[in-house]
Design a protein around this motif. Structure first.
Motif, PDB file in Angstrom:
ATOM      1  N   ALA A   1       1.057   2.660   6.787  1.00 17.05           N
ATOM      2  CA  ALA A   1       0.964   1.097   6.292  1.00 17.05           C
ATOM      3  C   ALA A   1       1.952   1.218   5.126  1.00 17.05           C
ATOM      4  CB  ALA A   1      -0.544   1.117   5.706  1.00 17.05           C
TER       5      ALA A   1
ATOM      6  N   TYR B   1      -1.259  -4.433  11.614  1.00 16.81           N
ATOM      7  CA  TYR B   1      -2.680  -4.475  11.787  1.00 16.81           C
ATOM      8  C   TYR B   1      -3.252  -6.146  11.961  1.00 16.81           C
ATOM      9  CZ  TYR B   1      -1.434   0.017   9.828  1.00 16.81           C
ATOM     10  OH  TYR B   1      -0.882   1.229   9.544  1.00 16.81           O
TER      11      TYR B   1
ATOM     12  N   TYR C   1      -1.002   1.632   1.071  1.00 10.83           N
ATOM     13  CA  TYR C   1      -1.228   2.265   2.315  1.00 10.83           C
ATOM     14  C   TYR C   1      -2.699   1.817   2.958  1.00 10.83           C
ATOM     15  CZ  TYR C   1       2.826   5.265   1.171  1.00 10.83           C
ATOM     16  OH  TYR C   1       4.144   5.798   0.973  1.00 10.83           O
ATOM     17  N   LYS C   2      -3.026   0.562   2.854  1.00  9.70           N
ATOM     18  CA  LYS C   2      -4.204   0.183   3.331  1.00  9.70           C
ATOM     19  C   LYS C   2      -3.899  -0.614   4.618  1.00  9.70           C
ATOM     20  CE  LYS C   2      -8.141   0.371   0.582  1.00  9.70           C
ATOM     21  NZ  LYS C   2      -9.264   0.863   0.980  1.00  9.70           N
ATOM     22  N   LYS C   3      -4.556  -0.536   5.579  1.00 14.21           N
ATOM     23  CA  LYS C   3      -4.361  -0.876   6.935  1.00 14.21           C
ATOM     24  C   LYS C   3      -4.447  -2.553   7.034  1.00 14.21           C
ATOM     25  CE  LYS C   3      -5.393   1.668  10.389  1.00 14.21           C
ATOM     26  NZ  LYS C   3      -6.230   2.304  11.528  1.00 14.21           N
TER      27      LYS C   3
ATOM     28  N   ASP D   1      -3.702   4.459   5.638  1.00 11.24           N
ATOM     29  CA  ASP D   1      -3.060   4.979   6.846  1.00 11.24           C
ATOM     30  C   ASP D   1      -1.514   5.220   6.362  1.00 11.24           C
ATOM     31  OD1 ASP D   1      -1.313   4.924   9.357  1.00 11.24           O
ATOM     32  OD2 ASP D   1      -3.165   5.208  10.170  1.00 11.24           O
TER      33      ASP D   1
END
Length: 822
Positions: free
Chosen positions: A96, A109, A102-104, A93
């Protein structure tokens, strides 16, 4: 019978007459259950801690009903084997964390930042009376551990090995439950760290009287190591039982790689009270000369070229009974740093040719299987790398084992700089766990601590940490890496310079002539493999900084500039490029959709970039002649192109589409370049040494993909449910030429006793699925990037033959056969 003698026998017989195996070390990686919890809502976190008598209130309360309870229904949880990183399966995302790729996952989260693990294991009745403890080599992050509902403890750091005594909590003759909760809400580093139990878990079984965890320290201080070695053994023995013991004795035996005894000594320890520990010291002598001047064929020094490993076998005797046997691999070598000669190994100066590395890989994230750890090191060593800096945390133990066996010198780095209990306990764990590894040559206590580098407080903190390092291990020096601040370097045994553009290295040489120093980080200048022209920012890919000027100081040829600088100054021990492999996270200077750093000399899968051949030319004796760019430059017909040659030949001659562009002498530690107008065809380079032709390299414009080449790093792997084969997938045209710009989607299918545990292609903007959702799935898809892709195949524990099939719309199916042996 004398009453005192009767009491003596009553107390000491349980220690001395045990019929149990002396020691067992059982891997607990298989058969775990996993589910995501919730970081912000206890009700969604399986009610963790919401009981009236929660796990902190009462010991294993019968009212507890969370995942740590036997009553909990986990039938819907996913089945996983360790090592495991759950972030691999999470989506990307743009909002993120940039630094984590940029991993959620993280504070934004909560529904994907907590993971729960459960495992049932049995303990036989025959283990009653033994000492049992669990060892977790690494859980990211903020881990809480339970056994049979008993809360064992909490470890905030994701990089610390944890041990827990579980002897009193077990159900002997029945099932037992391990539960782990990991919370990755808070980042510990500024790079991809994944989440979960990403290192091994072990169950240890010993007698009550035993060598304590990481309780041996085997080392030699012999300066004349080439002739003889006095091997010292410090051993801590623990009595974990409820009764005192009689005096014990230790027998230390020095064994060759083949198990041949070379020397032996015994030392007597004192009687121990219940729960008491005691340390002893002993020494063994081994000489290079067997008789007179005759060479001892069993005397071997450890070095990058010959990484020979001995084993110190330590046996614990209570009376005449052997109650424990503990093995410590080690190597005979002597290391020191010199202010004028740099790094000295076994009396000889050796330039460190190193890289910095994070621990993550396509398809598996930070949960890297042991065989893949060794593969990554072999890829580095192939282009001449002899040193590895663990940036910026303690390494996985099996990675250090691989460094020992492959001959890679290591700077191991502590995660957080400081002098309070939280900092020193982590430093203590790292050093005590890893100080027997011959590969480790330096302890690093920090990296680019901007808040203290320029301040007197930085000097004081570094000085205190140095003393802790020396107390824990007096045989190795300490270092710290500075981005330019001078204060933190003052107390260091060895100064670490991060980038010559940031540190006035030559001025420091004048100001501190007695200082030992190395380049702890230096820019590789790399970019995206196979990309030679500027692309839109939204592509997530970039041209190598080596190929164009950057900034007022010009970063042109920066990988070359770094090596020339350090190679030309004998007083500098060497350098560590940033980085060996690309890694997820920190994709500077790019942003999403780039998800990983592109400064690796190898890409994320370990495929070499052009810059790897520059280093191979000057870091190895193997003849090298490499041309760049490739000659599939569609859309650039008629453009003027810079053609470079990386080579260690004396001279190189280049022809472009049949036209000879001349023969040029190769500058030392440099490269050659020519200009030519691009038209499809061929490049042909000829390398000469002493006037004789020694190498010819040809690069041709390739056609459309028509063939798939599959090559495994090994075609025979162990049928142990753990071993991994790394398969390179390469697209070729009808004439068998590599197609360097092909980005085709392939279907991969396996049959036989293997499973697909991950795929990748080295693309820094790759955001497709990296592994099958079902661990038992027999097929998946992967898209090649600039002609290459990779698949990781793991054994399923059965012997036999396995087949990998790869195909696409354009290419017929290709097959690779693996053998799995017991």
């Amino acid at each position: 019978m004398n009453r005192n003698i009767f009491i003596f026998l009553l107390v000491f017989l349980p220690c001395c007459l045990s019929a149990q195996p002396v020691r067992e070390r059982i891997l607990l990686d298989e058969g775990w259950q996993f589910a995501l919890g919730n970081a912000s809502d206890p009700a969604k976190d399986f009610g963790c801690g919401t009981e009236y008598f929660n796990y902190l209130t009462k010991a294993a309360s019968i009212h507890n009903a969370g995942p740590y309870s036997m009553k909990f229904d986990a039938s819907g949880w996913k089945k996983v084997n360790l090592p495991h990183d759950w972030v691999v399966d999470l989506p990307f995302d743009a909002s993120a964390s940039h630094s984590h790729g940029y991993k959620k996952v993280g504070y934004q989260y909560p529904e994907t930042s907590v993971g729960w693990y459960r495992k049932l294991f049995s303990v036989p009745q025959s283990d009653r009376g033994r000492h049992l403890y669990l060892q977790f080599d690494g859980i990211f992050r903020d881990a809480r551990i339970w056994v049979n509902g008993f809360y064992l403890g909490h470890e905030p750091s994701g990089y610390a090995t944890q041990t827990y005594d579980i002897t009193e909590y077990l159900n002997y003759g029945g099932d037992n439950l391990i539960t782990v909760r990991a919370d990755a809400t808070l980042e510990e580093g500024w790079f991809y760290e994944g989440a979960g139990i990403y290192r091994h878990v072990w169950l240890h079984k010993t007698a009550p009287l035993h060598v304590a965890p990481f309780g041996t320290f085997v080392y030699t201080t012999s300066a004349d190591i080439c002739e003889e070695a006095l091997v010292h053994v410090e051993t801590t023995v623990a009595n974990s039982g409820l009764l005192p013991t009689a005096d014990y004795r230790l027998r230390h035996t020095l064994l060759t790689t083949a198990g041949k005894p070379l020397a032996q000594t015994e030392v007597r320890g004192k009687g121990l009270l219940a729960k008491e520990e005691h340390s002893t010291e002993a020494s063994l002598h081994i000489s290079a000369a067997a008789r007179g001047r005759e060479k001892n064929e069993d005397y071997h020094l450890w070095s990058p070229d010959a990484p020979y490993l001995y084993t110190m076998q330590t046996e614990v005797y209570c009376g005449d009974s052997l109650v424990d046997r503990y093995s410590t691999p080690f190597g005979l070598r002597h290391v020191r740093f010199d202010a004028d000669r740099g790094f000295i190994l076994n009396g000889r100066a050796l330039k460190l040719k190193g890289v910095n590395m994070h621990q993550d890989h396509p398809g598996v994230g930070v949960g890297i299987p042991d065989a893949l750890q060794a593969y990554r090191l072999r890829q580095l060593k192939a282009f001449g790398c002899n040193a590895y800096r663990s940036s910026h945390n303690p390494m996985t133990p099996e990675m250090l084992d691989a460094c020992d066996s492959l001959g890679i010198l290591v700077i191991e780095e502590n995660r957080l700089t400081g002098v309070n209990r939280e900092h020193i306990r982590l430093l203590d764990r790292m050093i005590k766990r890893d100080r027997n590894h011959p590969s480790v040559i330096l302890w690093s206590v920090g990296n680019e601590e901007w808040g203290i580098e320029w301040k007197e407080s930085g000097t004081r903190i570094a000085a205190s940490m140095r003393e802790y390092c020396h107390r824990l291990d007096p045989t190795r020096p300490m270092t710290v890496a500075s981005s330019g601040g001078p204060a933190i370097l003052l107390p260091a045994d060895v100064a670490g310079y991060n980038y010559i553009l940031q540190n006035p290295v030559e001025q420091h040489r004048k100001d501190y002539p007695a200082r030992c120093a190395l380049g702890s980080e230096e820019t590789s200048g790399c970019g995206t493999r196979g990309v030679y022209f500027d692309l839109p920012a939204f592509s997530g890919r970039m041209v190598a900084h080596n190929r164009k000027p950057n900034g007022p100081d010009s970063l042109l040829n920066c990988i070359e500039r770094g090596w020339k600088f350090y190679d030309g100054r004998p007083y500098l021990a060497g350098l560590f490029y940033w980085t060996g492999f690309d890694y997820r996270g920190e994709p500077n200077p790019m942003k999403f959709p780039a998800t990983g750093s592109q400064f690796g000399i190898l890409d994320y899968c370990g495929f070499p970039k052009d810059e790897a051949f520059y280093l191979k030319a000057w870091w190895t004796d193997e003849p090298v002649l490499h041309l760049l760019p490739h000659w599939n430059l569609r859309g650039h017909e008629g453009d003027s192109i810079d053609i470079w040659a990386y080579s260690n030949c004396d001279e190189v001659e280049l022809a472009v589409n049949g036209r000879n562009l001349g023969r040029k002498p190769m500058p030392e530690n440099g490269h050659l370049s020519w200009k030519a107008v691009y038209h499809p065809g061929a490049l042909k380079a000829t390398g000469y040494r002493s006037g004789k032709r020694v190498l010819v390299r040809k690069v041709e414009t390739a056609g459309e993909p028509a063939r798939i080449l599959l090559e495994a790093d090994r075609t025979v792997i162990k049928a142990d449910n753990r071993d991994v084969a790394v398969v390179r997938i390469e697209l070729r045209d009808k004439k068998k030429h590599f197609v360097p710009d092909a980005c085709d989607e392939l279907t991969l299918t396996v049959s036989g006793p293997v499973r697909i545990i991950g795929v990748g292609n080295g693309d820094p903007a790759y955001r497709d699925t990296e592994r099958p959702a079902d661990a038992d799935a027999r097929t998946c898809r992967v898209k090649t990037f600039n002609g290459l892709a990779q698949v990781l195949l793991q054994s399923t524990g059965k012997a036999g033959e396995a087949t990998l099939t790869a195909g696409s719309e354009a290419c017929p199916e290709s097959f690779l056969v693996l053998k799995l042996q017991e």
